[in-house]
Design an enzyme around this catalytic site. Structure first.
Site, short mmCIF file in Angstrom:
data_model
loop_
_atom_site.label_atom_id
_atom_site.label_comp_id
_atom_site.label_asym_id
_atom_site.label_seq_id
_atom_site.Cartn_x
_atom_site.Cartn_y
_atom_site.Cartn_z
N LYS A 193 -5.53 -2.38 7.03
CA LYS A 193 -6.73 -2.97 6.44
C LYS A 193 -7.85 -1.94 6.25
O LYS A 193 -8.66 -2.06 5.34
CB LYS A 193 -7.23 -4.13 7.30
CG LYS A 193 -6.28 -5.31 7.39
CD LYS A 193 -6.24 -6.12 6.11
CE LYS A 193 -5.33 -7.33 6.22
NZ LYS A 193 -5.14 -8.02 4.93
N GLU A 252 -14.04 -12.08 4.93
CA GLU A 252 -13.25 -13.14 5.55
C GLU A 252 -12.20 -12.45 6.40
O GLU A 252 -11.84 -11.31 6.16
CB GLU A 252 -12.57 -13.99 4.47
CG GLU A 252 -11.22 -13.47 3.93
CD GLU A 252 -11.30 -12.10 3.26
OE1 GLU A 252 -12.40 -11.67 2.85
OE2 GLU A 252 -10.25 -11.43 3.15
N SER A 285 2.60 -2.74 9.22
CA SER A 285 1.22 -2.86 8.74
C SER A 285 0.19 -2.83 9.86
O SER A 285 -0.97 -2.49 9.62
CB SER A 285 1.06 -4.14 7.92
OG SER A 285 1.49 -5.27 8.67
C1 LIG Z 1 -1.29 -6.27 10.55
C2 LIG Z 1 -1.40 -7.12 9.33
N1 LIG Z 1 -0.40 -7.10 8.43
C3 LIG Z 1 -0.44 -7.86 7.33
C4 LIG Z 1 -1.49 -8.71 7.07
C5 LIG Z 1 -1.43 -9.56 5.85
O1 LIG Z 1 -2.27 -9.16 4.81
P1 LIG Z 1 -1.69 -8.46 3.51
O2 LIG Z 1 -0.59 -9.34 3.00
O3 LIG Z 1 -2.86 -8.43 2.60
O4 LIG Z 1 -1.20 -7.14 3.86
C6 LIG Z 1 -2.56 -8.76 7.97
C7 LIG Z 1 -3.71 -9.64 7.73
O5 LIG Z 1 -4.52 -9.94 8.53
C8 LIG Z 1 -2.50 -7.94 9.13
O6 LIG Z 1 -3.49 -7.97 10.03
#
Ligand SMILES: Cc1ncc(COP(=O)(O)O)c(C=O)c1O
Lengths: 257, 395
Positions: free
Chosen positions: B89, B111, B377
Site C-alpha cells: 500500500k 478509507e 502483498s
Molecule cells: C496486505 C494486503 N494485501 C492486499 C490487500 C487488498 O487490496 P488490493 O486488492 O488493492 O491489493 C490489502 C488491503 O488492505 C492488504 O492490506
C-alpha cells in the site's frame, strides 16, 4: 410545456419542493405521503428511490434508505405503487435516486415506465453530465423525461451554462459543499453564491436544496431564487409520533411559516 | 506500451467517473494534472528516492525452495511484506502524497479495510507534516486493532464508519462524504485501483513498480525476464495490478487473480466480485460488483478485511472480460491453510490477504519448469489475532 415548466410559468416565487424516501416510514406510505404533501400546499415532489450506498447523503436520508430497503422497497415495487398516482395528484413528480438501480432496471424501461405513470423528471446525482449526454440523453428525450442536474458552489460558470442547456425543468442548486442534511441558517458566503447564480440569468429556474429546514432558511433562499427543495427535515418529521397527516401538516408550516 | 484508460477514463466498457456534481471539480483537478505531475522529473526524482531510502525498495524476490518442491515448480515470492509499514500500500501513498503536495492540498483523507492503507497513509502524512483522517468500518476497527493504534500513534484521526456492514465499502462511502464536505483543501488518498477515473489508472501507475522490479530481478535470477505465472490476491486490485502491469502485453505470462470466496462462492457469505458479480456502478466506477437484481449492493464477507469489498477495480473487470487474466478464488479455510503452510515451509507469516494468492497454488497444474511469481502483498503481524484463534486447527 411539461408539467414542471407549467408550474414555473404560474408561480415564480416561494416554490416548495419536498423530497421523501419511498418506503419510509412504512412500505405502503408512498401514495398517502404524496397526496398529503399536495393537499398541504407543496408545489412539487421528489420521490426518493432508496439505495444501499447513497454517497451524497447525510445521516437522515441514509437512515430512511436503510429502513425503506428493509421494508422491501425497490424500483419495481415503487412503480406499481405509483401506477394510478395521476388519478389523484396533479403537481409535478420527480424521481430521485442513484444510477445503479436504474441501470439494473434498464434505462429505457425506466424512462418508458416514468412516462406511462406521469413522472416528469429524474434526478440522478451520480450520473454526471458527460455520461448522461453520451449514453442516455436520447432515451430520456424520447420519453419526455427531464433530467435535472445539480450545481454546487464549486461549479464553474461555463459548466453551469452547459448544464443549463441540458434541461427544460430547473437547476438544482446545492446550497453549500456538503452532503444532505439540515442547517439552521445560511451564512454570507452562501448568500453571495445564491446572488451570483441568480444574476447569471439562466434559462432554467433555480431551486436550492441541501440544508433547508425552517422558515428562516426557506425565506433566505426564496429571496434570491425561485424556491427550495427540502428533504432531511421532511424525513425527520415523518418519524414523529402522530398520523402522517399531522406530521406533514406540521412540517409544511414549519417551512412556509 | 502503457496499459491505461481511453480518453474518457474507460477500460473497454468499464470505468468512468460516476460521481455527484459536488465532486466534479475535485476529480477534474486530479484528471487534468495527474499525468503531468507524475511524469515530471521533480516528481519522479522524489518518488524514486523515497521508495528506495524510505520504503526500502526494491523489495526482494525470494526463491521459495521448499514451497517449490511441494508444488513442483519454481516459485518466487515478491516480498511487498518487507516494505516499510508492511505492505504494498505504501507505494501508492508515497505517490499520492507527493501529488497532493504538488496540488497544494493541506489535509488528507483515506478509507481503510485491513488498516494497511490507513497505516501507509498516516505514515506518509507524518513524513510530510500533513493532517490525516482515516475512515474505517467499525467492524474492521475491532478486527484490526493493532493497525488502529499504529494510525493513532502516527497522528491520524480514525473515524469508525457506522453504515452498512461497517467494513471497507462503508469506509469508502464515508471518505467520499468527507470529501464532499471538504472539497478544496483536502485530497482523498484512495487506496486501491477502484473509484472514479483517474484513481484506477493513477494507483496502477504507482503500483507498477512491483512488476518493473520483478522483470529485472527474474532476469538476474533466471536469465529470462518473463515468468510463466504471476499470482496475486484482489480486493480492489492494487497489488495485483502492480504485479501484472508490465506483463499484460506479454501474452505468454499467465496472470492469475485470486478473489476472496469467504465461506464459499455459493454460501452467500463471499467477497468474490467477479465470480458472483454483474456489471453496475459502485463508488464512482462502472465495474463488476455483487448486487441484487434490484441494483442494491450486497454486503460482502471475507475473513480478510482487505479483500472484504463487493466490487473490483474496472481494469480487472476488463482484463477478465477480454480473457487476459484468469480469476480464481480461495475460501477463508484454504487461505488459513496456505498462511500456515508458508509460515512452516519458508518462515514467512503472510497477511491473510496475501494468503489468498498462495491458496491458488494447489489449484493450478504446473509444469516442473514453470517459473511462478506469487505477490506477497503484506505481512501477517496485523492478523495475529486471527491466526492465533485458528492455531490449533492448522498447526
Ligand atoms: C496486505 C494486503 N494485501 C492486499 C490487500 C487488498 O487490496 P488490493 O486488492 O488493492 O491489493 C490489502 C488491503 O488492505 C492488504 O492490506
Amino acid at each position: 410545456m411539461n408539467r414542471i415548466q407549467q408550474l414555473f410559468s404560474k408561480k415564480q416565487k416561494q416554490i416548495l419542493s419536498v423530497y421523501f424516501t419511498a418506503g419510509f416510514p412504512q412500505l405502503h406510505d408512498t401514495v398517502s405521503i404524496i397526496e398529503l404533501l399536495e393537499k398541504h400546499g407543496v408545489d412539487m415532489i421528489e420521490i426518493g428511490i432508496p439505495f444501499s450506498d447513497p454517497l451524497a447523503d447525510g445521516n437522515v436520508i441514509q437512515h430512511s434508505s436503510t429502513v425503506a430497503l428493509a421494508n422491501g422497497m425497490s424500483l419495481s415495487v415503487l412503480f406499481s405503487q405509483l401506477e394510478h398516482i395521476r388519478k389523484t395528484v396533479s403537481i409535478p413528480l420527480i424521481l430521485m435516486g442513484y444510477i445503479n438501480p436504474v441501470l439494473q432496471f434498464g434505462v429505457e424501461k425506466f424512462c418508458e415506465t416514468c412516462q406511462s405513470i406521469g413522472i416528469d423528471g429524474v434526478i440522478l446525482p451520480d450520473l454526471p453530465l458527460h455520461e448522461y449526454t453520451k449514453e442516455y440523453k436520447h432515451i430520456f428525450e424520447q420519453y419526455g423525461i427531464q433530467n435535472i442536474l445539480l450545481i454546487s458552489p464549486q461549479t464553474e460558470e461555463s459548466r453551469i451554462r452547459m448544464i443549463d442547456q441540458q434541461t427544460q425543468a430547473f437547476i438544482y442548486m446545492v446550497s453549500s459543499s456538503s452532503t444532505t442534511g439540515t442547517k439552521s441558517k445560511f451564512n454570507d458566503e452562501q448568500i453571495h453564491y445564491f446572488k451570483r447564480i441568480s444574476s447569471m440569468n439562466l434559462q432554467n429556474p433555480l431551486l436550492v436544496g441541501f440544508g433547508i429546514s425552517n422558515t428562516e432558511t426557506f425565506a433566505q433562499v426564496c429571496e434570491y431564487t425561485h424556491g427550495a427543495i427540502v428533504g432531511s427535515a421532511c424525513i425527520k418529521a415523518l418519524e414523529q409520533p402522530g398520523t402522517l397527516e399531522q406530521n406533514i401538516s406540521t412540517f409544511v408550516s414549519s417551512i412556509k411559516g | 506500451m502503457k496499459f491505461t484508460t481511453d480518453e474518457h477514463g474507460y477500460y473497454g466498457k468499464f470505468g468512468g467517473a460516476y460521481i455527484p456534481e459536488l465532486l466534479y471539480p475535485n476529480i477534474k483537478e486530479l484528471e487534468d494534472n495527474y499525468i503531468r505531475i507524475i511524469e515530471s522529473s521533480d516528481f519522479q526524482k522524489e518518488f524514486i528516492s523515497l521508495l528506495k531510502d524510505y520504503v526500502g525498495r526494491p523489495s526482494p524476490l525470494t526463491y521459495a525452495s521448499r514451497l517449490s518442491e511441494k508444488y513442483n515448480a519454481h516459485i518466487y515470492l515478491k516480498r511487498e511484506d518487507l516494505n516499510h509499514t508492511g505492505s504494498h500500500k505504501v507505494n501508492n501513498t508515497i505517490g499520492q502524497i507527493l501529488l497532493a503536495k504538488a496540488l497544494g492540498k493541506k489535509r488528507i483523507i483515506a478509507e481503510t479495510g485491513a488498516g494497511q492503507h490507513g497505516v501507509a497513509t498516516a505514515t506518509v502524512c507524518a513524513l510530510m507534516g500533513m493532517q490525516c483522517t482515516v475512515h474505517m468500518g467499525e467492524t474492521d476497527v475491532k478486527r484490526q486493532m493493532p493497525n488502529v493504534l499504529r494510525m493513532k500513534m502516527l497522528g491520524a484521526t480514525v473515524i469508525p464508519a457506522m453504515s452498512g456492514n461497517r467494513t471497507l465499502k462503508d469506509a469508502g462511502n464515508e471518505a467520499f462524504r468527507d470529501w464532499i464536505n471538504n472539497p478544496t483543501d483536502t485530497h482523498y488518498l484512495l487506496g486501491s485501483v477502484v473509484g472514479p477515473h483517474p484513481y484506477p489508472d493513477m494507483v496502477a501507475r504507482f503500483q507498477a513498480i512491483i512488476s518493473e522490479e520483478i522483470q529485472w530481478q527474474l532476469q538476474e535470477k533466471t536469465g529470462k525476464n518473463l515468468p510463466d505465472y504471476v499470482i496475486a490476491c484482489i480486493g480492489g486490485g492494487s497489488n495485483a495490478m502492480g504485479a501484472f502491469y508490465h506483463f499484460i502485453e506479454h501474452e505468454s505470462v499467465q496472470l492469475i487473480a485470486v478473489e476472496a470466496a469467504g465461506l464459499g462462492i455459493h454460501s452467500g457469505e463471499t467477497a468474490a466480485s467477479i465470480a458472483k458479480g454483474t456489471i453496475g456502478v459502485i463508488q464512482g466506477s462502472k465495474t463488476m460488483l455483487m448486487q441484487t437484481n434490484d441494483g442494491q449492493i450486497i454486503e460482502p464477507y471475507s475473513i480478510s478485511a482487505g479483500l472484504d469489498y463487493p466490487g473490483i477495480g474496472p481494469a480487472h473487470a476488463y482484463l477478465h472480460d477480454i480473457g487476459r487474466t484468469k480469476v480464481l478464488d480461495a475460501t477463508d479455510h484454504e487461505s488459513l491453510q496456505a498462511a500456515f503452510e508458508l509460515t512452516r515451509l519458508e518462515g514467512i507469516i503472510p497477511a491473510i490477504e496475501s494468503a489468498h494468492a498462495l491458496a491458488a497454488l494447489p489449484k493450478i497444474q504446473f509444469n516442473a519448469t514453470d517459473v511462478v511469481v506469487v505477490n506477497i502483498s503484506g505481512r501477517g503481524d496485523k492478523d495475529m489475532d486471527t491466526y492465533i484463534a485458528h492455531m490449533d486447527k492448522y498447526c
